[in-house]
Structures are given as structure tokens and as C-alpha cells.
Design a protein around this motif. Sequence first.
Motif, mmCIF file in Angstrom:
data_model
loop_
_atom_site.group_PDB
_atom_site.id
_atom_site.type_symbol
_atom_site.label_atom_id
_atom_site.label_comp_id
_atom_site.label_asym_id
_atom_site.label_seq_id
_atom_site.Cartn_x
_atom_site.Cartn_y
_atom_site.Cartn_z
ATOM 1 N N ASP A 1 1.034 -1.200 0.352
ATOM 2 C CA ASP A 1 -0.408 -0.156 0.021
ATOM 3 C C ASP A 1 0.836 1.339 -0.009
ATOM 4 O O ASP A 1 0.985 1.663 1.786
ATOM 5 N N GLY B 1 -0.639 4.589 1.564
ATOM 6 C CA GLY B 1 -0.388 4.025 2.966
ATOM 7 C C GLY B 1 0.473 4.903 3.705
ATOM 8 O O GLY B 1 0.956 5.276 4.539
ATOM 9 N N GLU C 1 -6.965 4.424 5.726
ATOM 10 C CA GLU C 1 -6.524 2.787 5.245
ATOM 11 C C GLU C 1 -7.735 1.802 5.395
ATOM 12 O O GLU C 1 -8.887 0.706 5.157
ATOM 13 N N LEU D 1 -9.801 2.022 1.852
ATOM 14 C CA LEU D 1 -8.834 0.913 1.182
ATOM 15 C C LEU D 1 -9.788 -0.389 1.569
ATOM 16 O O LEU D 1 -10.188 -1.420 0.895
ATOM 17 N N GLY E 1 -9.004 -3.374 -0.590
ATOM 18 C CA GLY E 1 -8.458 -3.857 -0.770
ATOM 19 C C GLY E 1 -6.897 -3.995 0.437
ATOM 20 O O GLY E 1 -7.709 -5.400 1.337
ATOM 21 N N PRO F 1 -5.261 -2.235 2.930
ATOM 22 C CA PRO F 1 -4.644 -1.955 3.074
ATOM 23 C C PRO F 1 -2.756 -1.604 4.807
ATOM 24 O O PRO F 1 -2.543 -2.470 4.379
#
Length: 505
Positions: free
Chosen positions: A243, A246, A291, A294, A299, A301
Motif C-alpha cells: 500500500d 498508505g 486505510e 481501502l 484492498g 491496507p
Amino acid sequence: MTHTTPTTSVEPGAFDDAGGSSKGDATDNRPRRRAPGPGRLLTIVLTGQLMAVLDVFIVNVAAPTLRADLHASGSGLQLIVAGYTISYAVLLITGARLGALIGHRQAFLAGLTVFTAASLACGLAPGTGALIAFRFIQGAGAAVMLPQVLSLIQRTFTGASRGRALGAYSAVLASGAALGQILGGALVQADLFGTGWRPVFLVNVPIGLVLLALGPRALRGAEERPGAAGAGGGAAGRSGALDLAGLLLLAAAVLLFTVPMVLGQERGWPLWGWVMLGLSAVLAAVFAAYEARLAGRGGAPLVSPRVVGAPGMPLAVARIVLGMAANGGFLFVMTLHVQGALGYSALRAGLTFAPTAVAFGLVGLNWQRIPTRWHSVTVPAGFVLAAASFTGVGLALRGGSDGGAWLFVALVGVGTGLSFAYSPVLTRTLATVRPQDAADASGVLVTSTQLGLLTGVAVFGAVFLGHGPGADASADALWVTCLALAGAALCGAIVGLVIRVRYLR
């Protein structure tokens, strides 16, 4: 689209504490190599962890020698001491995720290699600029290595043996601060072969080489033990991608927090420091929102919101930050007082913290021997004992005294109280974390520990340094600071009444 990894059910008891199978061997005649026992793995990873933690503090008592030898400016000396801490704190979460992506064994050995090589380069550095650069690299190696320790423990040990291993982990992590002061003082005082400050870095090299020689075999098979990475839903199982957004948000937020905490006091808390702290808070909020979004999209994170919001985690983070802030602030101001006002040598200053370090380590290793019915009160009782002991240290040293036997008793109380406040929190919180989430939990808790130490040095250092020079002023400043430390410890005792959780009991 969510990535799902097939998992295999494991019956309770199907694996022993060493991670080996206790069933099915009669029907599987394939030749297999016996992996080294978990005790060897624990020794390897905890030794690596101890080196990484020591290097946050080992340079402190060498600072005067460094300045004289390298003719370093005030800012240069600050960056030598703090460069490691800044790099280490900023990259810890990233190091935890790298372990989940490439394997904790591989990440540990890679971080250890970088750390050892950078330690050699620091020890041989010809000048201030080179030493600063190598310290940043050394911190990066530690940030990759250290989060894997907790992940490997979580994936290798089960049941009571996991509790004992986590007790050793917490003892090493927190008592390493005091041990760093002791070892640094001893090495500087010894002045081995006329090398002055250089052994505080070079001492890592032979230890690192031994660990690199033994590590590949000792850690063999760690990833294949129960709960290994990819066993459904963990950091590695969620996605093979890092990520990056992030990562950048978190690194920026931690950097903006760390730099003023490390450098602000020396610079008189300029406006840019307060601006950076404000921006750090803004970026931390943006990171949390990103986060969560996501994770909601399926996803991967950088830090799983499921782990951050797990039962017991918010309270654990609050208590760890408070406990480590008190620990870091106490060590910092005591070092300034005994070396400045009392005129202690580097070795004697380091040895002053021996009672605290020994008490912390012994409690961390043995607190689970206390009857279970008392476990629920160990953490608040530890904070209360720490508060009383901080007050005792201030009283013992008032008026410029060296404290005598009362100081020894108070220092033992500080180590005992802080260990009871820290070790059970870490162990019981991690008992609720799934092994596949160990990487995320490791990054969160170790980063909380580090940021707590930095905050304590900045806040309590500001209280202590706000008084004028001289032995009497230093003793008065220490008394006021000890009262502030006691207040922080009492906050740790009552914070559980504010943050309600289900599983931390």
C-alpha cells in the motif's frame, strides 16, 4: 475483488510448542529434516531485538566523547543521536508489512544484515556527516528486523510457551533502554585500544555476524508453522501489493511527529516544530480514513483497521504510550542529573540504571507465575507502584544528595512497576490477535512503544530543562519532573476506566 487464500483446519493440540506435528507421522513416511527447536529461534530473534533496542540509547552516554573527537556541532551531535531513532520510528510499520509480504524469516535476516553492516560503517566513520548517514541506515535495518521478532514468536509458539516467549520479548524490548545506558557507559569508560566512542557501534558487528551464521538454520521452517503468513486473511494473505499511498501518508505523519519530538527541546521549541506536530495529527487522521476506505473496498491496507480496532488494542496502545513515555523520560532526565549535577562518569551513570533494568527484566519473565486471580490488577497496580517509586526517586535526590540506599529501593520500584504495567498488556493483547495478523499487531505495538519513548524524552525533558543550571537547580528540577512522571503513571492506572474493552481483563 477480495483475495482469498485457502486455509487448512488444524485440530487443537495438533501442533506442539515447537511447531512440529504430533499426529499423522505414522502415515507419512517421507523423509524430513528436523527443524531446530523453538528455543534456538527465540534466542536468535531476541538477541537481534536487543541490539536494535540498545542502539536507541547506547549512544547517549557517548555523546560528550563523540563531540570532542569529531568536533561535531550541536545539531550534528543531535542528528548522530537522533538519526537512528527517526529512521527507526518512521519505517517500523513498513518493516512489519515487508515481513508479511516477503516472509518474516527473510525480512529478519535482511534487516539484520543491513543493521550489522551499518554498525560497522558507524564504528569506522571518518566524520560527522558520514556517521549521521550511517545512523539513518542502521535505523532502517532495525526497522525491518524488529517487527519480525514478534511475528515469528506468534507463529512459532502456542499456549503457555507463547506467554513465556512474549514475556521475554517485552522484558528485552523495554529493559533494553536501561541496558543501553549501562553498556554504553562501560564501553566509553573502557576506551578499548584508544578507540573512544567507536566500540558502542562496533560491538554489534561480531554479534550480528554470529546471528547471521546461525540464523538461516535456526529460523528454517518458521514460515510453515501453524498460522504462517498467508493462512487466510492476514497481511500477506490479503494482497501481494504494498500500500504505497498508505506508506507515504504514515511515513510523513510519523516523520512530522518524530523530528520535533527529537530536536524541538534543543532548539527551544521553534514555531516550525509546532507546525510539524499539527500537520502530523492531520496526516494521521487522513491515513486512518484512507486505510478504512481501502479496507472497505477489499484492498490491502498498510495497517488493517481490524487489528487497530481489535478488542484490547486501543487500551493497550494508550497504556504502552503512557508507560514508555514515563520510562523514556525518566532515563533521560536521570542521565542528565547524575552526569551533570552529581558529576558521575559515563560508567557510573550507566550502572545507576542497573536496578531498574534487572527488576524490569525479572518481572517481565516471571509475572505470569502470579496466581491468575491477581492478573486483572497487575497493570493498574504496576502503574501505581511506578508513581510511588518516581516520587521516591525525587525525594531521595532532593537537595543534591546521591540518594544512598533509598535511591536503590526506588529504582527497583520503578523497574518493577513499569514492567508490571507493560509486560501483561503486551502479552494479553497479543493473545487476542490472530497469528496471521501478527505483522500488523507487531508494527502497531512496537511503533507505539517507540513513539511513547520519544514523547517522554521531549515532554519530561522540557520539564527538567526548564530550570536553571547548578546542582541545586538540577535537584529541584528532578523533583518536579518526578512528580510529573508520577502523574503520567497514575493516568496509566486509570485509563482502563475510560477506554472500555471486552477482552483485556
